[in-house]
Design a protein around this motif. Structure first.
Motif, PDB file in Angstrom:
ATOM      1  N   ASP A 159     -18.619 -19.411  31.430  1.00  0.00           N
ATOM      2  CA  ASP A 159     -17.695 -20.521  31.644  1.00  0.00           C
ATOM      3  C   ASP A 159     -18.233 -21.533  32.640  1.00  0.00           C
ATOM      4  N   GLY A 160     -19.566 -21.520  32.831  1.00  0.00           N
ATOM      5  CA  GLY A 160     -20.154 -22.496  33.734  1.00  0.00           C
ATOM      6  C   GLY A 160     -20.128 -22.090  35.193  1.00  0.00           C
ATOM      7  N   GLY A 161     -19.900 -20.851  35.496  1.00  0.00           N
ATOM      8  CA  GLY A 161     -19.869 -20.407  36.884  1.00  0.00           C
ATOM      9  C   GLY A 161     -18.456 -20.150  37.367  1.00  0.00           C
ATOM     10  N   MET A 162     -18.337 -19.674  38.585  1.00  0.00           N
ATOM     11  CA  MET A 162     -17.045 -19.329  39.152  1.00  0.00           C
ATOM     12  C   MET A 162     -16.258 -20.580  39.535  1.00  0.00           C
ATOM     13  N   PRO A 163     -15.052 -20.765  38.990  1.00  0.00           N
ATOM     14  CA  PRO A 163     -14.231 -21.920  39.371  1.00  0.00           C
ATOM     15  C   PRO A 163     -13.859 -21.877  40.854  1.00  0.00           C
ATOM     16  N   GLN A 164     -13.420 -23.015  41.372  1.00  0.00           N
ATOM     17  CA  GLN A 164     -13.127 -23.120  42.781  1.00  0.00           C
ATOM     18  C   GLN A 164     -11.962 -22.224  43.203  1.00  0.00           C
ATOM     19  N   TYR A 165     -10.942 -22.087  42.370  1.00  0.00           N
ATOM     20  CA  TYR A 165      -9.794 -21.276  42.766  1.00  0.00           C
ATOM     21  C   TYR A 165     -10.158 -19.792  42.819  1.00  0.00           C
ATOM     22  N   GLU A 166     -11.040 -19.339  41.933  1.00  0.00           N
ATOM     23  CA  GLU A 166     -11.502 -17.957  41.999  1.00  0.00           C
ATOM     24  C   GLU A 166     -12.374 -17.742  43.230  1.00  0.00           C
ATOM     25  N   ARG A 167     -13.241 -18.714  43.521  1.00  0.00           N
ATOM     26  CA  ARG A 167     -14.108 -18.600  44.689  1.00  0.00           C
ATOM     27  C   ARG A 167     -13.286 -18.554  45.973  1.00  0.00           C
ATOM     28  N   SER A 168     -12.257 -19.402  46.053  1.00  0.00           N
ATOM     29  CA  SER A 168     -11.409 -19.439  47.239  1.00  0.00           C
ATOM     30  C   SER A 168     -10.650 -18.126  47.414  1.00  0.00           C
ATOM     31  N   TYR A 169     -10.114 -17.598  46.322  1.00  0.00           N
ATOM     32  CA  TYR A 169      -9.369 -16.337  46.386  1.00  0.00           C
ATOM     33  C   TYR A 169     -10.274 -15.180  46.806  1.00  0.00           C
ATOM     34  N   LEU A 170     -11.494 -15.158  46.267  1.00  0.00           N
ATOM     35  CA  LEU A 170     -12.444 -14.099  46.600  1.00  0.00           C
ATOM     36  C   LEU A 170     -12.886 -14.205  48.064  1.00  0.00           C
ATOM     37  N   ASN A 171     -13.127 -15.431  48.527  1.00  0.00           N
ATOM     38  CA  ASN A 171     -13.524 -15.618  49.921  1.00  0.00           C
ATOM     39  C   ASN A 171     -12.409 -15.200  50.878  1.00  0.00           C
ATOM     40  N   ASP A 172     -11.157 -15.524  50.549  1.00  0.00           N
ATOM     41  CA  ASP A 172     -10.036 -15.098  51.392  1.00  0.00           C
ATOM     42  C   ASP A 172      -9.932 -13.577  51.449  1.00  0.00           C
ATOM     43  N   THR A 173     -10.178 -12.940  50.304  1.00  0.00           N
ATOM     44  CA  THR A 173     -10.124 -11.474  50.277  1.00  0.00           C
ATOM     45  C   THR A 173     -11.233 -10.871  51.128  1.00  0.00           C
ATOM     46  N   PHE A 174     -12.451 -11.404  51.009  1.00  0.00           N
ATOM     47  CA  PHE A 174     -13.560 -10.901  51.824  1.00  0.00           C
ATOM     48  C   PHE A 174     -13.302 -11.142  53.308  1.00  0.00           C
ATOM     49  N   LEU A 175     -12.673 -12.265  53.649  1.00  0.00           N
ATOM     50  CA  LEU A 175     -12.353 -12.551  55.042  1.00  0.00           C
ATOM     51  C   LEU A 175     -11.384 -11.516  55.604  1.00  0.00           C
ATOM     52  N   HIS A 176     -10.345 -11.202  54.841  1.00  0.00           N
ATOM     53  CA  HIS A 176      -9.388 -10.183  55.286  1.00  0.00           C
ATOM     54  C   HIS A 176     -10.035  -8.797  55.336  1.00  0.00           C
ATOM     55  N   THR A 177     -10.949  -8.518  54.402  1.00  0.00           N
ATOM     56  CA  THR A 177     -11.627  -7.223  54.416  1.00  0.00           C
ATOM     57  C   THR A 177     -12.476  -7.067  55.664  1.00  0.00           C
ATOM     58  N   GLY A 178     -13.262  -8.094  55.975  1.00  0.00           N
ATOM     59  CA  GLY A 178     -14.077  -8.032  57.180  1.00  0.00           C
ATOM     60  C   GLY A 178     -13.244  -7.946  58.442  1.00  0.00           C
ATOM     61  N   LEU A 179     -12.124  -8.684  58.480  1.00  0.00           N
ATOM     62  CA  LEU A 179     -11.243  -8.624  59.639  1.00  0.00           C
ATOM     63  C   LEU A 179     -10.627  -7.236  59.784  1.00  0.00           C
ATOM     64  N   GLY A 180     -10.204  -6.644  58.656  1.00  0.00           N
ATOM     65  CA  GLY A 180      -9.625  -5.301  58.708  1.00  0.00           C
ATOM     66  C   GLY A 180     -10.617  -4.258  59.177  1.00  0.00           C
ATOM     67  N   ILE A 181     -11.850  -4.330  58.675  1.00  0.00           N
ATOM     68  CA  ILE A 181     -12.873  -3.378  59.103  1.00  0.00           C
ATOM     69  C   ILE A 181     -13.200  -3.575  60.582  1.00  0.00           C
ATOM     70  N   GLY A 182     -13.204  -4.834  61.024  1.00  0.00           N
ATOM     71  CA  GLY A 182     -13.425  -5.089  62.441  1.00  0.00           C
ATOM     72  C   GLY A 182     -12.322  -4.509  63.310  1.00  0.00           C
ATOM     73  N   ILE A 183     -11.067  -4.638  62.857  1.00  0.00           N
ATOM     74  CA  ILE A 183      -9.947  -4.048  63.600  1.00  0.00           C
ATOM     75  C   ILE A 183     -10.097  -2.535  63.678  1.00  0.00           C
ATOM     76  N   ILE A 184     -10.481  -1.914  62.573  1.00  0.00           N
ATOM     77  CA  ILE A 184     -10.654  -0.460  62.561  1.00  0.00           C
ATOM     78  C   ILE A 184     -11.738  -0.046  63.551  1.00  0.00           C
ATOM     79  N   GLY A 185     -12.873  -0.759  63.550  1.00  0.00           N
ATOM     80  CA  GLY A 185     -13.961  -0.407  64.447  1.00  0.00           C
ATOM     81  C   GLY A 185     -13.591  -0.569  65.917  1.00  0.00           C
ATOM     82  N   VAL A 186     -12.968  -1.700  66.254  1.00  0.00           N
ATOM     83  CA  VAL A 186     -12.597  -1.951  67.653  1.00  0.00           C
ATOM     84  C   VAL A 186     -11.530  -0.960  68.112  1.00  0.00           C
ATOM     85  N   ALA A 187     -10.527  -0.737  67.261  1.00  0.00           N
ATOM     86  CA  ALA A 187      -9.452   0.189  67.630  1.00  0.00           C
ATOM     87  C   ALA A 187      -9.967   1.612  67.757  1.00  0.00           C
TER      88      ALA A 187
END
Length: 338
Positions: free
Chosen positions: A107-135
């Motif tokens: 389909d010509g690559g990942m559309p912007q809305y899919e890219r944004s949703y995936l980036n938000d998910t990765f951001l929350h994943t990294g933040l959650g793992i960081g919270i687990i490590g610090v805690a």
């Protein structure tokens, strides 16, 4: 149901080496009994139960994971190791991409809305793992790990499962528009994981850092394949992966029913728990990334609400399960080189 089955394995691996405040060492899952040292029977002052549990726990982990301090590594050797690791990572990425990503998106690559949703998910994943490590680090420094290892392992496992699953399903069931409750439950879920994984802080920091690096590399490579592959190509993996989780679960519980004399059988169950678990949760990473993109398309059409917090919980569980197995595999590798 998938989350219920996936979470207990990381808890079981974390609490593998549970000591008791007594003079007798009990056999832990997939572990041979401790060897008695030469001065085992020397009379010593009576210590508190917490101190005894700490000493037994440290002795247990020293046998499996803790190694004497290695000599200083010169810069040339360090560069060689870094280049060697980078080469392995690059070759793995290319190999995975060639094997599992032969049919890319049309389909010509990942559309912007899919890219944004995936980036938000990765951001929350990294933040959650960081919270687990610090805690986990903060709890360990405050003595939580000692008290946890001295407690009854079945009570810890039961309370941990209730807290983990309860906060997880509470966060997933909360409407994403209710930000306060959503993030409060999500934060409680991460803190619960930190409480259960804090005993890993007894291990060498270098070992944990290597395991974290390998886990991130493995998940990053698989996530790249899932993000660039043909739409919904790997969504069929949900059923087979759930069956694989059940097999891994049974192999993890095998030492409870198999006698200690069946050493070969126990060895096979350990390999299934370790390496089969890596394959299963690597597959879950691929499945979850494609599921996130599928949910992004549904959210774009207004069929569901955008909820990166729920998506991040799935990836956090994948990371924790892979990380715990990486720690055990690296520890076993160091023990063989001893």
């Amino acid at each position: 149901m998938a989350f219920f089955l996936r979470r207990p394995f990381a808890i079981t691996a974390t609490l593998k080496q549970v000591p008791r405040a007594s003079s007798t060492s009990l056999r832990a899952f997939h572990t041979t009994p401790l060897k008695r040292s030469a001065n085992f029977f020397i009379s010593k002052p009576v210590a508190s139960p917490l101190s005894k549990s700490h000493n037994v726990f440290r002795a247990t982990f020293r046998r499996n994971y803790m190694q004497p301090a290695s000599p200083a590594v010169d810069s040339q050797t360090l560069r060689q190791r870094l280049l060697y690791g980078a080469g392995i990572f690059g070759a793995t990425l290319v190999g995975i991409n060639l094997i599992f990503n032969r049919e890319t998106r049309t389909d010509g690559g990942m559309p912007q809305y899919e890219r944004s949703y995936l980036n938000d998910t990765f951001l929350h994943t990294g933040l959650g793992i960081g919270i687990i490590g610090v805690a986990a680090r903060a709890l360990h420094m405050n003595g939580w790990s000692y008290r946890l290892m001295a407690a009854n392992p079945w009570v810890v496992l039961g309370v941990g499962l209730v807290g983990s699953i309860g906060t997880m399903y509470g966060a997933m069931a909360t409407n994403p528009e209710n930000y306060i409750q959503k993030y409060a439950l999500w934060g409680a879920f991460n803190v619960t994981q930190a409480m259960l994984l804090s005993p890993l802080m007894f291990l060498q920091p270098a070992l944990l850092a290597r395991a974290g690096l390998y886990t991130a590399g493995m998940m990053g490579s698989i996530a790249f394949v899932g993000a660039t592959a043909k739409q919904e190509k790997y969504l069929y993996l949900g059923g087979p992966l759930l069956a694989g989780v059940a097999i891994v679960a049974l192999s993890g519980l095998a030492p409870l029913v198999i006698p200690t004399t069946a050493a070969r059988t126990l060895m096979w169950t350990e390999n299934i728990w370790l390496y089969g678990g890596l394959a299963v949760f690597g597959g879950f990473t691929l499945y979850d990334v494609q599921k996130i993109l599928h949910h992004a398309r549904l959210a774009e059409r207004g069929l569901i609400k955008k909820d990166p917090v729920n998506e991040s919980i799935s990836l956090e569980l994948d990371f924790i399960n892979i990380f715990v197995r990486m720690v055990q595999i690296l520890g076993m590798s160091q023990n063989r080189r001893k």
